[in-house]
Design an enzyme around this catalytic site. Sequence first.
Site: not given
Length: 154
Positions: A55, A83, A86
Amino acid sequence: MENHDKWMRLALGQARRGGELNEVPVGAVVVQGQRLVGVGFNRPISGQDPTAHAEIEALRDAARTLGNYRLVDCDLYVTLEPCGMCVGAIVHARIRRVIYGALEPKSGACCSQQQGFEHPWLNHRVGVIGGVLALPAGEMLSNFFKRRRQEAKQ
């Protein structure tokens, strides 16, 4: 009309690139309208950078393409639920919407372990669509870790 499968297939292609480098096969693409503006795959090992998640790499690429760190009216397609790190970057980039493939039951910060986009103090709201091509995304990850376990036994 939106074609989520089309963009997720491009993200899966990015994930394969990462897997070929022995990185966890996660891929991402950033789309503005019908224009691909950023691509990325996991590279924390090869890049010696703990922040080099797919990402983040795709956001960086899109920011360079657009000449702006604000990625207004952009959607991020990623093969695995993002996560917490990100999620933070996605909010700061002003991504309109995240479309992900497979759930990340251990550390997913959109739906699985946290609802990171729903904190009331955030000054930007991000839409979320999950489960797009979840089966091939999940299989790619499962096969990668199965292969790694087999290699560790040898």
